[in-house]
Design a protein around this motif. Structure first.
Motif, PDB file in Angstrom:
ATOM      1  N   PHE A  94      17.918  26.123  15.127  1.00 28.24           N
ATOM      2  CA  PHE A  94      18.337  26.646  16.328  1.00 28.24           C
ATOM      3  C   PHE A  94      19.544  25.547  16.667  1.00 28.24           C
ATOM      4  O   PHE A  94      20.083  26.175  17.623  1.00 28.24           O
ATOM      5  N   LEU A  95      18.923  24.721  17.475  1.00 26.29           N
ATOM      6  CA  LEU A  95      20.010  24.094  18.162  1.00 26.29           C
ATOM      7  C   LEU A  95      20.983  23.060  17.983  1.00 26.29           C
ATOM      8  O   LEU A  95      22.121  23.146  17.731  1.00 26.29           O
ATOM      9  N   LEU A 133      20.727  27.625  25.806  1.00 26.10           N
ATOM     10  CA  LEU A 133      21.117  26.358  25.236  1.00 26.10           C
ATOM     11  C   LEU A 133      22.895  26.869  25.327  1.00 26.10           C
ATOM     12  O   LEU A 133      23.453  26.496  25.784  1.00 26.10           O
ATOM     13  N   THR A 134      22.998  28.656  25.686  1.00 22.19           N
ATOM     14  CA  THR A 134      24.520  28.625  26.060  1.00 22.19           C
ATOM     15  C   THR A 134      24.175  28.453  28.051  1.00 22.19           C
ATOM     16  O   THR A 134      25.522  27.659  28.112  1.00 22.19           O
ATOM     17  N   GLY A 135      23.717  28.007  29.021  1.00 22.16           N
ATOM     18  CA  GLY A 135      23.254  27.842  29.565  1.00 22.16           C
ATOM     19  C   GLY A 135      23.382  26.399  30.073  1.00 22.16           C
ATOM     20  O   GLY A 135      23.859  26.501  30.787  1.00 22.16           O
ATOM     21  N   THR A 136      23.193  25.615  29.340  1.00 22.96           N
ATOM     22  CA  THR A 136      23.691  24.323  29.178  1.00 22.96           C
ATOM     23  C   THR A 136      24.526  23.118  28.916  1.00 22.96           C
ATOM     24  O   THR A 136      25.077  22.946  28.202  1.00 22.96           O
ATOM     25  N   TYR A 145      19.556  17.690  24.628  1.00 17.88           N
ATOM     26  CA  TYR A 145      18.473  17.955  23.416  1.00 17.88           C
ATOM     27  C   TYR A 145      17.636  18.318  23.463  1.00 17.88           C
ATOM     28  O   TYR A 145      16.234  19.131  23.042  1.00 17.88           O
ATOM     29  N   ASP A 146      16.804  16.739  24.080  1.00 24.51           N
ATOM     30  CA  ASP A 146      15.630  16.568  23.568  1.00 24.51           C
ATOM     31  C   ASP A 146      14.240  17.184  25.375  1.00 24.51           C
ATOM     32  O   ASP A 146      13.633  18.100  24.455  1.00 24.51           O
TER      33      ASP A 146
END
Length: 206
Positions: free
Chosen positions: A97-98, A170-173, A193-194
C-alpha cells in the motif's frame, strides 16, 4: 525519418508538454479553476491545439491520472502477491500500500502528482468526475479482498473502513510542510514511512 513519423513524434512531444503543464495547474488551482486556455498559454500554444489533443478539460484531467496509473498497477501487483496465510501478511499488505507511492514521491514529479491526488480526494465534486472510481477503486477492491483473506475474523465493514483510514493517513502526510509546522525536530519527515507503517499495521490488526 519519414514525415509521418516526424509528425507523430512531434505530436507526442506536444501532448506530453500539455500534460506536464496541466498536472502543475490542476495541482495548484484545482479542476474548476484551471482552463484549457491557461494550459495552452503556459506552454506557448493555443487552446485549439490543446483541444485537438484532449477534446475536453475532463479528458485532459483523466489523461493525467492515466499517465500515473502505473503506480496503482504496481500496488495491485504487490498486494495480490501477498501470501495471506503468512504471519507477516498484514505487514506485506501495508508495504504494498505504501511503498510504491512513497518511492514515487521522492521525485519532483511524484510529489506534484501526490498534491493533485490529495486535491482530488478532498474535493466534494470529485464524485461527478469519476476519477477515483475509474483509477483508484479497482486497486482499492483488490486491497480489501486481500485484507479480508488475511484478517477473516474482522466485523462487517472493517476492511473497507480500514482501507479508507489508510488512504487518509497516506494522503494526509503528502505535504511535508505540515509535519514541519508541528515539530521543532530536524528531518522529521524522514520517519514518515516507519510511523505510517507502524500505525497502519496496528490499526489493521485491530
Amino acid at each position: 525519418m519519414s514525415t509521418e513519423v516526424q509528425g507523430n513524434t512531434a505530436g507526442t512531444r506536444r501532448r506530453e508538454q500539455i500534460l506536464d503543464a496541466a498536472v502543475r495547474m490542476f495541482a495548484d488551482r484545482g479542476f474548476e479553476a484551471t482552463t484549457m486556455r491557461a494550459v495552452a498559454e503556459d506552454i506557448g500554444t493555443t487552446a485549439p491545439l490543446v483541444i485537438y489533443h484532449f477534446a475536453t478539460k475532463l479528458d485532459l484531467y483523466k489523461a493525467i491520472f492515466a499517465r500515473y496509473q502505473h503506480l496503482n498497477e504496481e500496488r495491485r501487483r504487490e498486494v495480490l502477491a501477498v501470501d495471506t496465510s503468512a504471519g507477516d501478511a498484514v505487514e506485506r499488505i501495508v508495504e504494498a500500500f505504501l511503498l510504491p507511492t512513497l518511492r514515487a514521491q521522492e521525485t519532483p514529479d511524484g510529489k506534484l502528482f501526490a498534491r493533485l491526488v490529495l486535491r482530488e480526494a478532498s474535493d466534494p465534486a470529485a464524485h461527478e468526475r469519476g476519477i477515483l472510481a475509474e483509477y483508484f477503486d479497482p486497486m482499492a477492491r483488490d486491497f480489501i479482498t486481500v485484507m479480508r483473506q488475511a484478517l477473516p475474523d474482522k466485523p462487517r465493514g472493517f476492511h473497507e473502513w480500514a482501507y479508507l483510514f489508510g488512504v487518509g493517513a497516506l494522503t494526509g502526510t503528502a505535504l511535508p510542510h505540515r509535519i514541519a509546522s508541528l515539530s521543532d525536530q530536524d528531518n522529521i519527515n524522514e520517519f514518515r514511512y516507519d510511523y505510517l507503517r507502524s500505525v497502519l499495521v496496528a490499526g489493521w490488526r485491530g
